[in-house]
Design a protein around this motif. Structure first.
Motif, PDB file in Angstrom:
ATOM      1  N   ARG A 255       0.815  -1.214   0.000  1.00 55.15           N
ATOM      2  CA  ARG A 255       0.000   0.000   0.000  1.00 55.15           C
ATOM      3  C   ARG A 255       0.853   1.270   0.000  1.00 55.15           C
ATOM      4  N   THR A 256       2.100   1.172   0.434  1.00 57.46           N
ATOM      5  CA  THR A 256       2.960   2.358   0.534  1.00 57.46           C
ATOM      6  C   THR A 256       3.909   2.511  -0.652  1.00 57.46           C
ATOM      7  N   LEU A 257       3.947   1.534  -1.551  1.00 57.95           N
ATOM      8  CA  LEU A 257       4.905   1.566  -2.654  1.00 57.95           C
ATOM      9  C   LEU A 257       4.509   2.565  -3.731  1.00 57.95           C
ATOM     10  N   ARG A 258       5.532   3.181  -4.343  1.00 54.10           N
ATOM     11  CA  ARG A 258       5.337   4.090  -5.468  1.00 54.10           C
ATOM     12  C   ARG A 258       6.291   3.691  -6.594  1.00 54.10           C
ATOM     13  N   PRO A 259       5.995   4.040  -7.839  1.00 55.52           N
ATOM     14  CA  PRO A 259       6.905   3.694  -8.942  1.00 55.52           C
ATOM     15  C   PRO A 259       8.321   4.252  -8.728  1.00 55.52           C
ATOM     16  N   GLU A 260       8.415   5.414  -8.066  1.00 58.17           N
ATOM     17  CA  GLU A 260       9.720   6.044  -7.865  1.00 58.17           C
ATOM     18  C   GLU A 260      10.606   5.263  -6.897  1.00 58.17           C
ATOM     19  N   LEU A 283      16.668  -4.009 -13.889  1.00 56.81           N
ATOM     20  CA  LEU A 283      16.110  -3.574 -12.611  1.00 56.81           C
ATOM     21  C   LEU A 283      17.273  -3.440 -11.630  1.00 56.81           C
ATOM     22  N   LYS A 284      17.638  -2.205 -11.312  1.00 57.87           N
ATOM     23  CA  LYS A 284      18.828  -1.961 -10.500  1.00 57.87           C
ATOM     24  C   LYS A 284      18.517  -1.927  -9.009  1.00 57.87           C
ATOM     25  N   THR A 285      17.422  -1.294  -8.608  1.00 52.45           N
ATOM     26  CA  THR A 285      17.123  -1.099  -7.187  1.00 52.45           C
ATOM     27  C   THR A 285      15.666  -1.411  -6.900  1.00 52.45           C
ATOM     28  N   VAL A 286      15.446  -2.155  -5.793  1.00 56.75           N
ATOM     29  CA  VAL A 286      14.079  -2.409  -5.314  1.00 56.75           C
ATOM     30  C   VAL A 286      14.032  -2.055  -3.832  1.00 56.75           C
ATOM     31  N   PRO A 287      12.882  -1.670  -3.306  1.00 60.46           N
ATOM     32  CA  PRO A 287      12.788  -1.334  -1.884  1.00 60.46           C
ATOM     33  C   PRO A 287      13.012  -2.565  -1.004  1.00 60.46           C
ATOM     34  N   HIS A 288      13.363  -2.315   0.243  1.00 61.21           N
ATOM     35  CA  HIS A 288      13.537  -3.397   1.210  1.00 61.21           C
ATOM     36  C   HIS A 288      12.207  -4.122   1.433  1.00 61.21           C
ATOM     37  N   GLY A 289      12.267  -5.443   1.535  1.00 61.77           N
ATOM     38  CA  GLY A 289      11.063  -6.231   1.740  1.00 61.77           C
ATOM     39  C   GLY A 289      10.430  -6.734   0.465  1.00 61.77           C
ATOM     40  N   ILE A 290      11.058  -6.433  -0.678  1.00 63.24           N
ATOM     41  CA  ILE A 290      10.560  -6.904  -1.971  1.00 63.24           C
ATOM     42  C   ILE A 290      11.376  -8.118  -2.400  1.00 63.24           C
ATOM     43  N   SER A 291      10.716  -9.162  -2.858  1.00 64.02           N
ATOM     44  CA  SER A 291      11.430 -10.343  -3.343  1.00 64.02           C
ATOM     45  C   SER A 291      10.865 -10.766  -4.699  1.00 64.02           C
ATOM     46  N   ARG A 292      11.710 -11.506  -5.444  1.00 64.93           N
ATOM     47  CA  ARG A 292      11.332 -12.034  -6.769  1.00 64.93           C
ATOM     48  C   ARG A 292      10.833 -10.935  -7.710  1.00 64.93           C
ATOM     49  N   ALA A 293      11.478  -9.804  -7.670  1.00 62.69           N
ATOM     50  CA  ALA A 293      11.075  -8.697  -8.546  1.00 62.69           C
ATOM     51  C   ALA A 293      11.590  -8.952  -9.959  1.00 62.69           C
ATOM     52  N   THR A 294      10.695  -8.854 -10.942  1.00 61.90           N
ATOM     53  CA  THR A 294      11.070  -9.066 -12.345  1.00 61.90           C
ATOM     54  C   THR A 294      10.399  -8.015 -13.224  1.00 61.90           C
ATOM     55  N   LEU A 295      11.083  -7.681 -14.304  1.00 64.62           N
ATOM     56  CA  LEU A 295      10.520  -6.752 -15.281  1.00 64.62           C
ATOM     57  C   LEU A 295       9.557  -7.488 -16.201  1.00 64.62           C
ATOM     58  N   GLU A 296       8.455  -6.838 -16.544  1.00 64.87           N
ATOM     59  CA  GLU A 296       7.500  -7.450 -17.471  1.00 64.87           C
ATOM     60  C   GLU A 296       8.122  -7.593 -18.859  1.00 64.87           C
TER      61      GLU A 296
END
Length: 307
Positions: A255-260, A283-296
């Motif tokens: 709920r707190t995430l933003r594209p930036e 994808l260079k940087t993701v916020p803490h607590g994010i896992s398995r982040a992938t680009l579409e």
């Protein structure tokens, strides 16, 4: 009949008394505990080891003497700081000296067979300290479909006292091994900190809060693509200029995430060295607590313009 029962009980008690007397008159070996205290510590000295601790002493004597030792906790010995200070941040009392001090607290008939530890060693410094962060160690696993979204330390850092070499080498203090599994609500734990015997930690106990969240698979759209390593006078334009990212996170964090909060890049050096119709994006940087982040999508159309 009652008179015969009383006579029987009288002789039964009498024989029990004689048996107890003969039993306690035998010699036995027993381990007892003796508390030692370090006394006479100068005001400018900080002990980095325990000021009060316990010695395990194996003794031999008559049973009635052993019995008195077992039910009497007054035994203690005082270690005079000045007598055993070696002047290098530590002090040692030898085995023979410890036996002599302990013997003063025992009956003259008591024989000291062994002591553990076989010598007493204490450590100190002149008030040098350092503040370091605290981290947990061990096994803390929430229930399936939950994860630890946040860990709160109370306090989050502690003061340590030791030699200058140890202070320089210690970057963080860990807790004793924790073992908790299968929880879904917030877990609050009171625990001790783990450290070497010549390191004093203040405080030695802390409280840790493990806050959980429900795992969910989500996506966020509109993450801008940033160009890196661009030479002056040139601009990289991508089509599309923004992309979607899929990831796994907690419901409350989503709920707190933003594209930036995400950083996606396109590298001009790679494009110039390997020109093609499409360029790679990463994808260079993701916020803490994010896992398995992938680009579409991992490749996009691009255009390099002169300013």
């Amino acid at each position: 009949m009652s008179k015969q029962i009383l006579i029987f009980l009288f002789f039964l008690v009498l024989s029990g008394v004689f048996w107890l007397f003969l039993t306690l008159n035998e010699s036995y070996e027993q381990e007892i505990k003796v508390i030692y205290k370090i006394k006479g510590i100068p005001k400018n000295v900080v002990l980095t080891s325990h000021e009060i601790d316990t010695i395990r002493v194996t003794i031999r004597d008559k049973g009635w003497v052993i019995l008195r030792y077992l039910y009497n906790d007054y035994r203690s010995v005082n270690i005079n700081y000045k007598n055993y200070d070696r002047g290098n941040g530590s002090g040692i009392a030898s085995s023979s000296e410890i036996k002599r001090l302990i013997a003063k607290q025992l009956e003259t008939s008591t024989i000291v067979n062994s002591i553990k530890p076989d010598r007493l060693e204490f450590f100190y410094n002149n008030g040098e300290r350092k503040r370091v962060p605290v981290r947990w160690a061990g096994r803390v696993i929430p229930e399936q479909l939950y994860f630890i979204s946040h860990v709160q330390y109370m306090p989050d850092s502690v003061d340590i006292y030791s030699s200058r070499e140890k202070l320089d080498s210690i970057k963080v203090i860990y807790t004793e091994a924790l073992n908790y599994a299968g929880f879904r609500d917030t877990l609050i734990v009171d625990c001790k900190l783990s450290h070497q015997k010549d390191v004093k930690v203040v405080p030695e106990n802390i409280r840790i809060g493990f806050y959980t969240d429900v795992l969910t698979e989500e996506s966020i759209d509109g993450v801008p693509i940033k160009a890196i390593n661009m030479p002056e006078g040139k601009v990289l334009r991508t089509f599309p200029p923004k992309v979607k990212i899929r990831f796994i996170t907690g419901v409350s964090q989503f709920r707190t995430l933003r594209p930036e909060d995400f950083i996606v890049i396109a590298d001009y050096k790679e494009i110039s060295q390997h020109p093609s119709e499409k360029c790679n994006i990463y994808l260079k940087t993701v916020p803490h607590g994010i896992s398995r982040a992938t680009l579409e999508t991992k490749k996009v159309d691009y255009l390099i313009e002169e300013e």
